[in-house]
Design a protein around this motif. Structure first.
Motif, PDB file in Angstrom:
ATOM      1  N   PHE A  11       0.838  -1.209   0.000  1.00 32.05           N
ATOM      2  CA  PHE A  11       0.000   0.000   0.000  1.00 32.05           C
ATOM      3  C   PHE A  11       0.872   1.258   0.000  1.00 32.05           C
ATOM      4  CE2 PHE A  11      -2.096   3.415   2.437  1.00 32.05           C
ATOM      5  CZ  PHE A  11      -3.140   3.676   1.582  1.00 32.05           C
ATOM      6  N   GLN A  12       1.887   1.256   0.900  1.00 31.87           N
ATOM      7  CA  GLN A  12       2.754   2.441   1.011  1.00 31.87           C
ATOM      8  C   GLN A  12       3.480   2.712  -0.306  1.00 31.87           C
ATOM      9  OE1 GLN A  12       2.837   4.390   3.554  1.00 31.87           O
ATOM     10  NE2 GLN A  12       1.952   3.221   5.232  1.00 31.87           N
ATOM     11  N   LYS A  13       3.908   1.617  -0.938  1.00 35.43           N
ATOM     12  CA  LYS A  13       4.751   1.747  -2.136  1.00 35.43           C
ATOM     13  C   LYS A  13       3.914   2.037  -3.393  1.00 35.43           C
ATOM     14  CE  LYS A  13       7.170  -2.015  -3.294  1.00 35.43           C
ATOM     15  NZ  LYS A  13       6.882  -2.409  -4.655  1.00 35.43           N
ATOM     16  N   ASP A  14       2.816   1.289  -3.573  1.00 33.63           N
ATOM     17  CA  ASP A  14       2.091   1.340  -4.847  1.00 33.63           C
ATOM     18  C   ASP A  14       0.834   2.207  -4.837  1.00 33.63           C
ATOM     19  OD1 ASP A  14       3.979  -0.474  -5.583  1.00 33.63           O
ATOM     20  OD2 ASP A  14       2.661  -2.226  -5.376  1.00 33.63           O
ATOM     21  N   GLU A  15       0.165   2.304  -3.689  1.00 35.83           N
ATOM     22  CA  GLU A  15      -1.173   2.921  -3.668  1.00 35.83           C
ATOM     23  C   GLU A  15      -1.208   4.296  -3.017  1.00 35.83           C
ATOM     24  OE1 GLU A  15      -4.126   1.854  -4.815  1.00 35.83           O
ATOM     25  OE2 GLU A  15      -3.323   0.020  -5.688  1.00 35.83           O
ATOM     26  N   PHE A  16      -0.384   4.477  -1.981  1.00 30.25           N
ATOM     27  CA  PHE A  16      -0.551   5.682  -1.170  1.00 30.25           C
ATOM     28  C   PHE A  16      -0.411   6.956  -1.989  1.00 30.25           C
ATOM     29  CE2 PHE A  16       1.172   8.986   1.756  1.00 30.25           C
ATOM     30  CZ  PHE A  16      -0.005   9.218   2.438  1.00 30.25           C
ATOM     31  N   GLY A  17       0.426   6.909  -3.005  1.00 31.79           N
ATOM     32  CA  GLY A  17       0.625   8.081  -3.854  1.00 31.79           C
ATOM     33  C   GLY A  17      -0.686   8.594  -4.432  1.00 31.79           C
ATOM     34  N   ASN A  18      -1.580   7.668  -4.767  1.00 34.41           N
ATOM     35  CA  ASN A  18      -2.875   8.064  -5.334  1.00 34.41           C
ATOM     36  C   ASN A  18      -3.775   8.738  -4.295  1.00 34.41           C
ATOM     37  OD1 ASN A  18      -2.139   6.809  -7.728  1.00 34.41           O
ATOM     38  ND2 ASN A  18      -2.911   4.818  -7.036  1.00 34.41           N
ATOM     39  N   TYR A  19      -3.484   8.509  -3.026  1.00 36.53           N
ATOM     40  CA  TYR A  19      -4.356   8.999  -1.951  1.00 36.53           C
ATOM     41  C   TYR A  19      -3.699  10.096  -1.114  1.00 36.53           C
ATOM     42  CZ  TYR A  19      -7.277   4.836  -2.675  1.00 36.53           C
ATOM     43  OH  TYR A  19      -8.096   3.876  -3.193  1.00 36.53           O
ATOM     44  N   LEU A  22      -5.623  13.288  -0.624  1.00 35.23           N
ATOM     45  CA  LEU A  22      -6.889  13.067   0.088  1.00 35.23           C
ATOM     46  C   LEU A  22      -6.645  12.848   1.577  1.00 35.23           C
ATOM     47  CD1 LEU A  22      -9.939  12.617   0.105  1.00 35.23           C
ATOM     48  CD2 LEU A  22      -9.531  10.235  -0.580  1.00 35.23           C
ATOM     49  N   PHE A  23      -5.659  12.012   1.916  1.00 31.77           N
ATOM     50  CA  PHE A  23      -5.365  11.764   3.328  1.00 31.77           C
ATOM     51  C   PHE A  23      -4.908  13.057   4.017  1.00 31.77           C
ATOM     52  CE2 PHE A  23      -5.142   7.096   2.484  1.00 31.77           C
ATOM     53  CZ  PHE A  23      -5.953   6.686   3.525  1.00 31.77           C
ATOM     54  N   ARG A  24      -4.115  13.856   3.310  1.00 34.65           N
ATOM     55  CA  ARG A  24      -3.649  15.103   3.928  1.00 34.65           C
ATOM     56  C   ARG A  24      -4.827  16.032   4.196  1.00 34.65           C
ATOM     57  NH1 ARG A  24       0.676  17.451   0.599  1.00 34.65           N
ATOM     58  NH2 ARG A  24       1.944  15.837   1.552  1.00 34.65           N
ATOM     59  N   LYS A  25      -5.719  16.128   3.208  1.00 31.31           N
ATOM     60  CA  LYS A  25      -6.914  16.984   3.357  1.00 31.31           C
ATOM     61  C   LYS A  25      -7.772  16.485   4.525  1.00 31.31           C
ATOM     62  CE  LYS A  25     -10.807  18.582   0.469  1.00 31.31           C
ATOM     63  NZ  LYS A  25     -11.957  17.832   0.938  1.00 31.31           N
ATOM     64  N   THR A  51     -19.299  -0.462  -2.416  1.00 36.34           N
ATOM     65  CA  THR A  51     -19.910   0.840  -2.742  1.00 36.34           C
ATOM     66  C   THR A  51     -18.903   1.770  -3.418  1.00 36.34           C
ATOM     67  OG1 THR A  51     -19.317   1.777  -0.584  1.00 36.34           O
ATOM     68  CG2 THR A  51     -21.470   0.698  -0.756  1.00 36.34           C
ATOM     69  N   GLN A  52     -17.706   1.242  -3.677  1.00 33.30           N
ATOM     70  CA  GLN A  52     -16.640   2.047  -4.311  1.00 33.30           C
ATOM     71  C   GLN A  52     -16.464   3.392  -3.579  1.00 33.30           C
ATOM     72  OE1 GLN A  52     -14.549   1.122  -7.479  1.00 33.30           O
ATOM     73  NE2 GLN A  52     -14.909  -0.421  -5.922  1.00 33.30           N
ATOM     74  N   SER A  53     -16.358   3.319  -2.263  1.00 36.75           N
ATOM     75  CA  SER A  53     -16.188   4.523  -1.454  1.00 36.75           C
ATOM     76  C   SER A  53     -14.712   4.777  -1.180  1.00 36.75           C
ATOM     77  CB  SER A  53     -16.926   4.358  -0.126  1.00 36.75           C
ATOM     78  OG  SER A  53     -18.306   4.238  -0.353  1.00 36.75           O
ATOM     79  N   LYS A  54     -14.410   6.032  -0.899  1.00 37.46           N
ATOM     80  CA  LYS A  54     -13.029   6.445  -0.633  1.00 37.46           C
ATOM     81  C   LYS A  54     -12.853   6.738   0.853  1.00 37.46           C
ATOM     82  CE  LYS A  54     -12.842   9.947  -3.541  1.00 37.46           C
ATOM     83  NZ  LYS A  54     -14.194   9.948  -4.092  1.00 37.46           N
ATOM     84  N   PRO A  55     -11.603   6.880   1.305  1.00 38.43           N
ATOM     85  CA  PRO A  55     -11.389   7.313   2.691  1.00 38.43           C
ATOM     86  C   PRO A  55     -12.178   8.595   2.952  1.00 38.43           C
ATOM     87  CG  PRO A  55      -9.298   6.693   1.701  1.00 38.43           C
ATOM     88  CD  PRO A  55     -10.328   6.660   0.595  1.00 38.43           C
ATOM     89  N   GLY A  56     -12.838   8.631   4.108  1.00 39.98           N
ATOM     90  CA  GLY A  56     -13.623   9.819   4.449  1.00 39.98           C
ATOM     91  C   GLY A  56     -15.093   9.731   4.066  1.00 39.98           C
ATOM     92  N   ASP A  57     -15.477   8.730   3.277  1.00 35.29           N
ATOM     93  CA  ASP A  57     -16.865   8.651   2.785  1.00 35.29           C
ATOM     94  C   ASP A  57     -17.817   7.968   3.770  1.00 35.29           C
ATOM     95  OD1 ASP A  57     -16.129   9.864   0.449  1.00 35.29           O
ATOM     96  OD2 ASP A  57     -16.125   8.034  -0.772  1.00 35.29           O
ATOM     97  N   LEU A  58     -17.353   6.851   4.363  1.00 33.02           N
ATOM     98  CA  LEU A  58     -18.256   6.028   5.179  1.00 33.02           C
ATOM     99  C   LEU A  58     -17.761   5.945   6.617  1.00 33.02           C
ATOM    100  CD1 LEU A  58     -18.759   2.855   2.889  1.00 33.02           C
ATOM    101  CD2 LEU A  58     -20.133   4.937   2.957  1.00 33.02           C
TER     102      LEU A  58
END
Ligand SMILES: [Zn+2]
Length: 212
Positions: A11-19, A22-25, A51-58
């Motif tokens: 997650f840290q290596k491949d995915e976190f960049g995309n988020y 959003l995480f900072r916000k 539900t294809q939700s993102k961090p912060g949605d649910l």
């Protein structure tokens, strides 16, 4: 455990960049989820995935059998009630979903007449909260032919039982009275990943309507 650790690194290596943004916000502005989503602890029911939700949605509550106890059920603690109150009063979510599912182990155990092991007193007491669901089954569903049909009916009735119990929470009543909260009863079918929503008009669970 190794799989979890590998997952964290991936997650840290491949995915976190995309988020990252959003995480900072979310870290700076706090969370503002739109929905309280109550579903089962079952490993196959992933609220954010289906539900294809993102961090912060649910704001998610997972418990055994997605049971919503009535407000007066205190026991040692009632973490589901605490989450409901927090979501109503502090987060002020606009929607609340109770999502049951097929092949639910809690429902199977609820319907099973076999005595519960002495090693699981909390599980026994927790499932007892949903005893009215079994009474409803025995009263209204004696015509069902097999255990699979009974389990589906029980899982659906358990969602309706939870929706009924929500009305016993003053914080939910307040939000319903001022029209700022919508309640939804859903059922997730694992094999096909289909979602069904309860329609109070037809009193049936029907495939979730497509978005308008
Ligand atoms: Zn379950």
């Amino acid at each position: 455990m190794q799989r979890l650790i590998e997952g964290v690194h991936k997650f840290q290596k491949d995915e976190f960049g995309n988020y990252r943004k959003l995480f900072r916000k979310l870290s700076q502005e706090g969370q503002n989820p739109h929905t309280l989503f109550i579903t089962c602890s079952d490993s196959r029911v992933l609220a954010e995935l289906i539900t294809q939700s993102k961090p912060g949605d649910l704001f998610v509550v997972k418990n055994v059998g997605n049971i919503v106890p009535p407000a007066n059920a205190r026991g040692d603690t009632n973490s589901t009630a605490a989450a409901i109150e927090f979501a109503m009063e502090t987060l002020r979510v606009s929607d609340l979903v109770i999502c049951g599912h097929s092949q639910c182990g809690a429902i199977t155990q609820l319907l099973d007449k076999a005595p519960v092991s002495e090693a699981t007193p909390h599980l026994r007491d927790w499932l007892k909260l949903a005893a009215p669901v079994v009474e409803t089954l025995n009263r209204n569903y004696t015509h069902l032919p097999g255990s699979r049909e009974r389990e589906t009916a029980a899982a659906e009735e358990n969602v309706l039982f939870g929706l009924d119990n929500l009305h016993s929470y003053p914080c939910v009543q307040d939000r319903l009275m001022d029209g700022s909260l919508q309640l939804h009863g859903w059922f997730f079918k694992i094999a096909t990943a289909e979602l069904f929503a309860y329609d109070p008009d037809t009193r049936q669970f029907s495939p979730l309507a497509p978005e308008h």
